[in-house]
Design a protein around this motif. Structure first.
Motif, mmCIF file in Angstrom:
data_model
loop_
_atom_site.group_PDB
_atom_site.id
_atom_site.type_symbol
_atom_site.label_atom_id
_atom_site.label_comp_id
_atom_site.label_asym_id
_atom_site.label_seq_id
_atom_site.Cartn_x
_atom_site.Cartn_y
_atom_site.Cartn_z
ATOM 1 N N HIS A 320 49.806 39.214 -0.381
ATOM 2 C CA HIS A 320 49.677 37.760 -0.509
ATOM 3 C C HIS A 320 48.798 37.480 -1.727
ATOM 4 N N ALA A 321 49.442 37.303 -2.872
ATOM 5 C CA ALA A 321 48.697 37.136 -4.129
ATOM 6 C C ALA A 321 49.586 36.428 -5.136
ATOM 7 N N PRO A 322 48.960 35.653 -6.053
ATOM 8 C CA PRO A 322 49.767 35.009 -7.091
ATOM 9 C C PRO A 322 50.246 36.020 -8.134
ATOM 10 N N SER A 323 50.989 35.513 -9.122
ATOM 11 C CA SER A 323 51.569 36.317 -10.202
ATOM 12 C C SER A 323 52.869 36.981 -9.763
ATOM 13 N N LEU A 324 53.464 37.719 -10.671
ATOM 14 C CA LEU A 324 54.802 38.285 -10.490
ATOM 15 C C LEU A 324 55.023 39.348 -11.554
ATOM 16 N N GLY A 325 56.126 40.085 -11.393
ATOM 17 C CA GLY A 325 56.533 41.003 -12.465
ATOM 18 C C GLY A 325 55.931 42.383 -12.383
ATOM 19 N N GLY A 326 55.083 42.643 -11.398
ATOM 20 C CA GLY A 326 54.523 43.981 -11.243
ATOM 21 C C GLY A 326 55.424 44.840 -10.374
ATOM 22 N N VAL A 327 55.103 46.122 -10.291
ATOM 23 C CA VAL A 327 55.915 47.045 -9.492
ATOM 24 C C VAL A 327 55.815 46.730 -7.998
ATOM 25 N N GLU A 328 54.723 46.064 -7.587
ATOM 26 C CA GLU A 328 54.546 45.774 -6.166
ATOM 27 C C GLU A 328 55.025 44.361 -5.850
ATOM 28 N N SER A 329 55.524 44.176 -4.613
ATOM 29 C CA SER A 329 55.979 42.843 -4.201
ATOM 30 C C SER A 329 54.781 41.956 -3.897
ATOM 31 N N LEU A 330 54.874 40.687 -4.353
ATOM 32 C CA LEU A 330 53.812 39.706 -4.108
ATOM 33 C C LEU A 330 54.448 38.463 -3.492
ATOM 34 N N ILE A 331 53.720 37.825 -2.589
ATOM 35 C CA ILE A 331 54.261 36.627 -1.939
ATOM 36 C C ILE A 331 53.234 35.499 -1.964
ATOM 37 N N THR A 332 53.714 34.264 -2.204
ATOM 38 C CA THR A 332 52.810 33.105 -2.253
ATOM 39 C C THR A 332 53.503 31.849 -1.732
ATOM 40 N N LEU A 333 52.686 30.851 -1.482
ATOM 41 C CA LEU A 333 53.191 29.508 -1.211
ATOM 42 C C LEU A 333 52.866 28.692 -2.467
ATOM 43 N N PRO A 334 53.842 28.384 -3.318
ATOM 44 C CA PRO A 334 53.558 27.708 -4.597
ATOM 45 C C PRO A 334 52.764 26.416 -4.453
ATOM 46 N N ALA A 335 52.964 25.684 -3.344
ATOM 47 C CA ALA A 335 52.230 24.425 -3.163
ATOM 48 C C ALA A 335 50.720 24.676 -3.092
ATOM 49 N N ARG A 336 50.341 25.920 -2.731
ATOM 50 C CA ARG A 336 48.911 26.224 -2.621
ATOM 51 C C ARG A 336 48.400 27.067 -3.791
ATOM 52 N N THR A 337 49.310 27.541 -4.649
ATOM 53 C CA THR A 337 48.855 28.402 -5.755
ATOM 54 C C THR A 337 49.295 27.848 -7.110
ATOM 55 N N SER A 338 50.453 28.314 -7.607
ATOM 56 C CA SER A 338 50.862 27.962 -8.973
ATOM 57 C C SER A 338 50.988 26.462 -9.194
ATOM 58 N N HIS A 339 51.357 25.707 -8.157
ATOM 59 C CA HIS A 339 51.590 24.273 -8.326
ATOM 60 C C HIS A 339 50.593 23.418 -7.551
ATOM 61 N N ALA A 340 49.460 24.047 -7.164
ATOM 62 C CA ALA A 340 48.436 23.319 -6.408
ATOM 63 C C ALA A 340 47.810 22.207 -7.252
ATOM 64 N N GLY A 341 47.831 22.378 -8.586
ATOM 65 C CA GLY A 341 47.222 21.398 -9.484
ATOM 66 C C GLY A 341 48.020 20.098 -9.596
ATOM 67 N N LEU A 342 49.304 20.134 -9.240
ATOM 68 C CA LEU A 342 50.124 18.922 -9.328
ATOM 69 C C LEU A 342 49.843 18.030 -8.118
ATOM 70 N N ASP A 343 49.999 16.709 -8.287
ATOM 71 C CA ASP A 343 49.768 15.901 -7.096
ATOM 72 C C ASP A 343 50.970 16.051 -6.153
ATOM 73 N N PRO A 344 50.695 15.955 -4.820
ATOM 74 C CA PRO A 344 51.704 16.296 -3.815
ATOM 75 C C PRO A 344 53.026 15.542 -3.983
ATOM 76 N N GLN A 345 52.919 14.280 -4.438
ATOM 77 C CA GLN A 345 54.135 13.489 -4.613
ATOM 78 C C GLN A 345 55.003 14.063 -5.731
ATOM 79 N N GLU A 346 54.343 14.417 -6.844
ATOM 80 C CA GLU A 346 55.019 15.005 -7.991
ATOM 81 C C GLU A 346 55.668 16.331 -7.582
ATOM 82 N N ARG A 347 54.945 17.111 -6.763
ATOM 83 C CA ARG A 347 55.458 18.390 -6.284
ATOM 84 C C ARG A 347 56.734 18.191 -5.480
#
Ligand code: PLP
Length: 380
Positions: A320-347
């Motif tokens: 459970h970690a942000p980022s991508l593209g590494g040899v190991e699988s990673l999982i996230t909820l974008p609303a809480r990580t990569s896109h947490a900075g956007l306001d919820p309506q915009e999201r």
């Protein structure tokens, strides 16, 4: 040479230093004068021109089929330096809606301070692009595959549009990597990468690159060396080492992504799966036509009462970690990580629900990842 050979040999330096098969790390900030007249020709780490910078730059240009490439201290250093090099006060930028969070925020929060205006365009509606043009529009920034909705726009149409209106076309090719898409072949002027992701592939450095027409790459580098976002030689070395296995890794990411997407789509607890390799994806046809592989990123939503949080807690392999593209699988909820900075309506307007799950699939055995997903879905 074929791409797979270039990955391994395009950076070779002749004669080899002391016969070393692998280019050593030149951990020296400065180098003895060799009669250089111009500042840019003096060898210094921040000028992005030590032997390690030159070698990895050569590989990157070769594998994308471009004239030139420079590496930068991060993907964001590549993107910000590119935009700052090409745009000045009074200019206007067009950018794809739903860009990587850092790019989006750089444009909305920092470009206006410098007198650069912008508009976002809907990639899925090419007929609407023209209406966003202004007499001072100078460049357009898009992504090969967007994140987390994996939108694939019609890149031939985008390049035609940019050319017809005299815009510099810039594409963030991070998610596809040069294995699945090579922008110069489609006519893009510049591509930018977060080498932190697939290019390095081992989640152990942060790095970026700007690749494309020599005159433009040089212009961006002149800005980058003064902004100071250079890459350390040790990171150049790790990046070049990572790149050697890019073709093998991306092939496995593509295979695992496709298998996992198909399994998830037929699971009774899964409401929808977003993956360009699935016929149910709105851009499947264009992705099949333009890409050599659909990549390792997929997003999905669970049905009704099932909980994304519980699913993540019960997974044993993906971290459970942000980022991508590494040899190991990673999982996230974008609303809480990569896109947490956007306001919820915009999201929500962009189609990123609070329960959307993003899986950056690694190169583990697909069978293990699928078995793990099935047991975790049992608890969701
Ligand atoms: C991660 C990422 C970036 C930013 O790269 P950094 O190396 O973290 O600065 C830019 N674009 C895309 C598509 C990314 O995934």
């Amino acid at each position: 040479m074929k791409l797979q050979t270039m990955l391994i040999h395009a950076g070779d330096v002749q004669p080899r230093f002391a016969g070393a098969v692998t280019l050593p790390i030149f951990q020296s900030s400065t180098f003895e004068y060799e009669g250089q007249r111009k500042y840019e020709d003096v060898k210094y780490i921040r000028l992005n021109n030590t032997p390690n910078h030159v070698a990895v730059g050569k590989v990157l240009a070769a594998i994308e089929g471009a004239e030139a490439a420079v590496v930068t201290g991060s993907g964001m250093a590549a993107i910000s330096s590119t935009l700052l090099a090409l745009l000045k006060a009074g200019d206007h930028l067009l950018a794809q809606q739903g860009l990587y969070g850092g790019s989006h925020t750089f444009i909305t929060d920092h470009l206006p301070d410098l007198g650069v205006s912008f508009d976002f365009i809907n990639a899925a509606e090419p007929e609407s692009w023209r209406a966003k043009l202004k007499s001072n529009t100078k460049a357009v920034l898009v992504e090969t595959i967007s994140n987390p909705l994996l939108q694939v726009l019609d890149h031939r149409r985008m390049v035609d549009f940019a050319r017809a209106h005299g815009l510099v076309s810039i594409i963030d090719n991070t998610l596809a990597s040069p294995i699945n898409f090579r922008p110069p072949a489609f006519g893009y002027d510049l591509s930018v990468h977060s080498c932190t992701k697939y290019l390095n592939g081992h989640s152990d450095i942060v790095a970026g690159a700007v690749i494309g027409k020599a005159e433009l790459v040089e212009r961006v580098n002149r800005k980058a060396v003064h902004l100071g976002g250079c890459l350390d030689p040790h990171a150049c070395f790790l990046l070049e080492r990572g790149i050697k296995t890019l073709a093998l890794r991306v092939r496995q990411h593509n295979e695992n992504g496709q298998k996992m997407a198909e399994v998830l789509e037929s699971h009774p607890k899964v409401a929808r799966v977003i993956y360009p390799g699935l016929p149910s994806h709105p851009d499947h046809a264009i992705a099949r036509e333009l890409l050599d592989g659909f990549g390792g990123l997929l997003s999905f939503e669970l049905k009704g009462a099932a909980s994304a949080q519980r699913l993540i807690e019960h997974l044993r392999i993906p971290v459970h970690a942000p980022s991508l593209g590494g040899v190991e699988s990673l999982i996230t909820l974008p609303a809480r990580t990569s896109h947490a900075g956007l306001d919820p309506q915009e999201r929500r307007r962009l189609g990123i629900s609070d329960g959307l799950i993003r899986l950056a699939i690694g190169i583990e055995a697909a069978e293990d990842l699928i078995e793990d997903m099935a047991q975790a879905l049992g608890f969701a």
